[in-house]
Design an enzyme around this catalytic site. Structure first.
Site, PDB file in Angstrom:
ATOM      1  N   GLY A  71      47.156  46.347  34.428  1.00  0.00           N
ATOM      2  CA  GLY A  71      46.966  44.904  34.578  1.00  0.00           C
ATOM      3  C   GLY A  71      46.419  44.280  33.304  1.00  0.00           C
ATOM      4  O   GLY A  71      46.809  43.173  32.917  1.00  0.00           O
ATOM      5  N   ASN A 150      38.770  38.847  42.048  1.00  0.00           N
ATOM      6  CA  ASN A 150      38.484  40.256  42.368  1.00  0.00           C
ATOM      7  C   ASN A 150      37.103  40.449  42.994  1.00  0.00           C
ATOM      8  O   ASN A 150      36.886  41.393  43.735  1.00  0.00           O
ATOM      9  CB  ASN A 150      38.614  41.128  41.118  1.00  0.00           C
ATOM     10  N   SER A 198      49.047  45.181  38.993  1.00  0.00           N
ATOM     11  CA  SER A 198      48.589  46.505  38.572  1.00  0.00           C
ATOM     12  C   SER A 198      48.783  47.504  39.707  1.00  0.00           C
ATOM     13  O   SER A 198      48.374  47.240  40.848  1.00  0.00           O
ATOM     14  CB  SER A 198      47.111  46.415  38.198  1.00  0.00           C
ATOM     15  N   HIS A 200      47.384  50.413  40.510  1.00  0.00           N
ATOM     16  CA  HIS A 200      46.308  51.112  41.218  1.00  0.00           C
ATOM     17  C   HIS A 200      45.551  50.233  42.204  1.00  0.00           C
ATOM     18  O   HIS A 200      44.655  50.705  42.891  1.00  0.00           O
ATOM     19  CB  HIS A 200      45.361  51.812  40.232  1.00  0.00           C
ATOM     20  N   CYS A 324      24.127  45.777  33.969  1.00  0.00           N
ATOM     21  CA  CYS A 324      22.826  46.012  33.348  1.00  0.00           C
ATOM     22  C   CYS A 324      22.918  45.667  31.868  1.00  0.00           C
ATOM     23  O   CYS A 324      23.529  46.382  31.100  1.00  0.00           O
ATOM     24  CB  CYS A 324      22.438  47.471  33.526  1.00  0.00           C
TER      25      CYS A 324
HETATM   26  N1  PLP Z   1      42.787  41.432  36.768  1.00  0.00           N
HETATM   27  C1  PLP Z   1      42.058  41.549  37.884  1.00  0.00           C
HETATM   28  C2  PLP Z   1      41.857  40.373  38.754  1.00  0.00           C
HETATM   29  C3  PLP Z   1      41.507  42.796  38.232  1.00  0.00           C
HETATM   30  O1  PLP Z   1      40.783  42.909  39.352  1.00  0.00           O
HETATM   31  C4  PLP Z   1      41.730  43.898  37.380  1.00  0.00           C
HETATM   32  C5  PLP Z   1      41.106  45.220  37.679  1.00  0.00           C
HETATM   33  O2  PLP Z   1      40.056  45.285  38.277  1.00  0.00           O
HETATM   34  C6  PLP Z   1      42.506  43.720  36.227  1.00  0.00           C
HETATM   35  C7  PLP Z   1      43.017  42.479  35.951  1.00  0.00           C
HETATM   36  C8  PLP Z   1      42.789  44.849  35.281  1.00  0.00           C
HETATM   37  O3  PLP Z   1      43.721  45.759  35.823  1.00  0.00           O
HETATM   38  P1  PLP Z   1      43.830  47.251  35.230  1.00  0.00           P
HETATM   39  O4  PLP Z   1      42.655  47.991  35.763  1.00  0.00           O
HETATM   40  O5  PLP Z   1      45.120  47.775  35.760  1.00  0.00           O
HETATM   41  O6  PLP Z   1      43.815  47.139  33.764  1.00  0.00           O
END
Ligand code: PLP
Length: 383
Positions: A71, A150, A198, A200, A324
């Protein structure tokens, strides 16, 4: 001890069906898809089949799907590639609550003399489309706004934001990493120019992503090299992972309708249970426009890290937004942008569910967490 995994916005377990379809690409079908001989050719077909599976999940044409490594790469490619292709005096408009993959690209652009506008959010984590409209009146821009957050799961009004951007003649990218597989998405009906996803986050492995690029979008490639992905991304294709992502997208499409309400019911059960038992507890973010799997809860007067540590001891995995920095625990940029008061911001925990969670697991958390909160509050200097 039970193991209850409620950190699916961080990463998801790979679906067994996905592992199964990937296997032959490590043992038998390991040719280079760019090779002229039959050994490569038989592999190339599987990449195209996966491209169709990904495209079907988001309503795209297969030719608009570009495989990337994650991502983060998709976000970097979209923002940097579109700004570069657009030429001088193009601004970047984004929000204060984006993932680091977007905010990092924005910072890089700014450090190199670019003009960046970060739209703010209200106390519920929502942004005001009128603000985007006002900013677009100041000249050409690339707009990058996430589909769903997220940390809080808050869903932005992407249809409206993309339409406003299209009317202004500007480019619209959305980081849909947390939305794909959880919400219905149809780029054929939404004027989005680019979309990141992404693997995963939807039960495919880590290390595979996609950038959807609408036909005709001006975009300079980020990874320069070979002619792969029709010249849009150099590098030999990660065939097993591409095939796995295709399968994960097919599964997501098949599960989408039933899974959303089932996971949302589990999430609501968790929230109701915890809020009923624990006093001084509140939910962060717009509760209506929210991903079905995400809950961000503030337990006032205690540190999120302490809660996570004790939950982890009891076999429960979740996450907190704090980081942190210089010895003090700072609430995340998302929670700060929403103006959550200090005593609640520090004790915020994100629970994120998946299709594999059960009612029994949720009840275990409802039973296990409140005594942890009580114990930590007894020790807290803020109570
Ligand atoms: N964008 C958002 C909203 C995400 O939650 C994440 C991963 O947590 C990413 C981008 C980045 O994805 P990747 O871990 O595949 O680089």
């Amino acid at each position: 001890m039970k193991n209850v995994y409620l950190d699916n916005n961080a990463t998801t377990g790979v679906a067994p069906e996905v592992v199964e379809v990937m296997q032959p690409f490590f043992t038998e079908l390991w040719g280079n898809p760019s090779s002229m001989h039959y050994f490569g050719g038989q592999v190339a077909r599987h990449i195209e089949a996966a491209r169709e599976q990904v495209a079907a999940l988001i309503g795209a044409d297969p030719s608009e799907i570009v495989f990337t490594s994650c991502g983060t790469e998709s976000d970097n490619t979209a923002i940097r590639g579109a700004l570069e292709a657009a030429g001088p005096h193009t601004r970047l408009i984004t929000t204060r609550v984006e993932h680091a993959a977007v905010l990092g690209s924005a910072r890089h652009f700014k450090e190199h003399g670019g003009d960046v506008v970060e739209l703010g959010v209200d106390a519920s984590g929502q942004l005001d489309p009128a603000e985007l409209h006002r900013e677009l009146a100041h000249g050409p821009a690339v707009v990058s706004i996430m589909w769903a957050n997220n940390e809080t799961g808050v869903i932005f009004p992407i249809q409206e934001l993309a339409e406003i951007t299209r009317q202004a003649g500007c480019v619209f990218h959305t980081d849909a990493v947390q939305a794909v597989g959880k919400l219905p998405i149809d780029v054929s009906n939404t004027p989005i120019d680019m979309l990141s996803l992404s693997g995963h986050k939807l039960h495919a492995p880590k290390g595979i992503g996609v950038l959807y690029v609408r036909k005709g979008t001006k975009l300079n490639p980020f990874l320069l090299g070979g002619h792969q992905e029709s010249g849009r991304r150099g590098g030999t294709e990660n065939v097993p992972y591409i095939v796995g992502l295709g399968k994960a997208c097919e599964l997501a499409a098949a599960h989408l309708e039933d899974e959303g309400p089932r996971v949302a019911a589990l999430r609501d059960r968790l929230e109701e249970g915890l809020l009923t038992i624990c006093p001084d507890t509140s939910i962060n973010g717009d509760r209506v426009n929210r991903l079905p799997n995400t809950s961000n809860i503030s337990f006032q007067f205690i540190e999120g890290e302490g809660i996570l540590y004790h939950m982890s001891d009891a076999g429960i995995a979740a996450s907190s937004g704090s980081a942190c920095t210089s010895g003090s625990l700072e609430p995340s940029h998302v929670i700060r942008a929403m103006g959550v008061p200090f005593t609640a911001a520090h004790g915020s925990i994100r629970f994120s569910l998946s299709r594999y969670n059960t009612e029994e697991e949720i009840d275990y958390v409802i039973e296990t967490l409140p005594p942890i909160v009580t114990r930590l509050r007894e020790l807290s200097p803020f109570v």
